[in-house]
Design a protein around this motif. Structure first.
Motif, mmCIF file in Angstrom:
data_model
loop_
_atom_site.group_PDB
_atom_site.id
_atom_site.type_symbol
_atom_site.label_atom_id
_atom_site.label_comp_id
_atom_site.label_asym_id
_atom_site.label_seq_id
_atom_site.Cartn_x
_atom_site.Cartn_y
_atom_site.Cartn_z
ATOM 1 N N TYR A 5 0.831 -1.203 0.000
ATOM 2 C CA TYR A 5 0.000 0.000 0.000
ATOM 3 C C TYR A 5 0.860 1.245 0.000
ATOM 4 N N TRP A 6 0.386 2.253 -0.702
ATOM 5 C CA TRP A 6 0.904 3.610 -0.536
ATOM 6 C C TRP A 6 -0.119 4.338 0.313
ATOM 7 N N VAL A 7 0.351 5.042 1.311
ATOM 8 C CA VAL A 7 -0.496 5.934 2.093
ATOM 9 C C VAL A 7 0.148 7.313 1.998
ATOM 10 N N ALA A 8 -0.573 8.242 1.405
ATOM 11 C CA ALA A 8 -0.028 9.582 1.191
ATOM 12 C C ALA A 8 -0.940 10.632 1.807
ATOM 13 N N HIS A 9 -0.310 11.630 2.365
ATOM 14 C CA HIS A 9 -1.015 12.798 2.914
ATOM 15 C C HIS A 9 -0.440 14.000 2.192
ATOM 16 N N ARG A 39 -9.097 8.366 -2.285
ATOM 17 C CA ARG A 39 -8.480 9.333 -3.195
ATOM 18 C C ARG A 39 -9.029 10.734 -2.915
ATOM 19 N N GLY A 40 -8.516 11.335 -1.830
ATOM 20 C CA GLY A 40 -8.872 12.708 -1.534
ATOM 21 C C GLY A 40 -10.290 12.909 -1.052
ATOM 22 N N ALA A 41 -10.897 11.876 -0.494
ATOM 23 C CA ALA A 41 -12.272 11.977 0.000
ATOM 24 C C ALA A 41 -12.323 12.869 1.243
ATOM 25 N N PRO A 42 -13.501 13.362 1.585
ATOM 26 C CA PRO A 42 -13.619 14.140 2.823
ATOM 27 C C PRO A 42 -13.099 13.322 4.012
ATOM 28 N N GLN A 43 -12.449 14.004 4.937
ATOM 29 C CA GLN A 43 -11.862 13.312 6.081
ATOM 30 C C GLN A 43 -12.098 14.121 7.343
ATOM 31 N N THR A 44 -12.102 13.429 8.473
ATOM 32 C CA THR A 44 -12.248 14.068 9.778
ATOM 33 C C THR A 44 -11.002 13.765 10.586
ATOM 34 N N GLN A 45 -10.287 14.784 10.948
ATOM 35 C CA GLN A 45 -9.089 14.604 11.765
ATOM 36 C C GLN A 45 -9.513 14.476 13.219
ATOM 37 N N VAL A 46 -9.201 13.359 13.843
ATOM 38 C CA VAL A 46 -9.592 13.141 15.226
ATOM 39 C C VAL A 46 -8.392 13.170 16.183
ATOM 40 N N THR A 54 -5.830 12.856 1.640
ATOM 41 C CA THR A 54 -5.275 11.541 1.950
ATOM 42 C C THR A 54 -5.570 10.610 0.780
ATOM 43 N N VAL A 55 -4.564 9.814 0.423
ATOM 44 C CA VAL A 55 -4.699 8.851 -0.668
ATOM 45 C C VAL A 55 -4.167 7.508 -0.183
ATOM 46 N N VAL A 56 -4.931 6.445 -0.420
ATOM 47 C CA VAL A 56 -4.488 5.085 -0.115
ATOM 48 C C VAL A 56 -4.621 4.274 -1.396
ATOM 49 N N ILE A 57 -3.497 3.685 -1.813
ATOM 50 C CA ILE A 57 -3.463 2.905 -3.054
ATOM 51 C C ILE A 57 -2.991 1.494 -2.728
ATOM 52 N N GLU A 58 -3.736 0.510 -3.208
ATOM 53 C CA GLU A 58 -3.400 -0.896 -2.991
ATOM 54 C C GLU A 58 -2.686 -1.450 -4.225
ATOM 55 N N PHE A 59 -1.646 -2.241 -3.976
ATOM 56 C CA PHE A 59 -0.908 -2.939 -5.037
ATOM 57 C C PHE A 59 -0.963 -4.432 -4.760
ATOM 58 N N LEU A 90 4.074 6.898 2.436
ATOM 59 C CA LEU A 90 4.618 5.670 3.010
ATOM 60 C C LEU A 90 4.278 4.511 2.103
ATOM 61 N N ILE A 91 5.195 3.549 1.998
ATOM 62 C CA ILE A 91 4.904 2.282 1.341
ATOM 63 C C ILE A 91 4.885 1.240 2.460
ATOM 64 N N ILE A 92 3.756 0.533 2.568
ATOM 65 C CA ILE A 92 3.526 -0.343 3.706
ATOM 66 C C ILE A 92 3.092 -1.724 3.228
#
Length: 97
Positions: A5-9, A39-46, A54-59, A90-92
């Protein structure tokens, strides 16, 4: 085999120019089997600090995630992104239960 996964902010300073990056990354993402989960959806910072996007991409694998990032095609797309955004990526390795 666990997925990668890529997790990008990201904070984007020029949304019009950022669209060129998005168009350019389509080919390497297709080549390496990328699938957008977020892919850049609305988000709530808690908690903590966050960027606007925020972007999350699965490979299909951790290796594919690394290969995509390091590919000449993605690095050419990244060169379009760098001047118009600030981010963390991050690549996770996924959890394979």
């Amino acid at each position: 085999m666990a997925k990668g996964y890529w997790v990008a902010h990201v904070d984007v300073t020029d949304p019009v120019a950022y669209e060129k990056y998005k168009a350019a990354n389509a080919a390497p993402f297709a080549k390496y089997g990328a699938k957008f989960l977020v892919r850049g959806a609305p988000q709530t910072q808690v908690e903590g600090h966050a960027r606007a996007r925020t972007v999350v991409i699965e490979f299909p694998s951790l290796q594919a995630a690394h290969d995509c990032y390091n590919s000449p095609e993605y690095q050419a797309a990244k060169a379009l992104r760098d001047p118009v955004s600030t981010g963390d990526c991050l690549i996770i390795e996924g959890y394979d239960a």
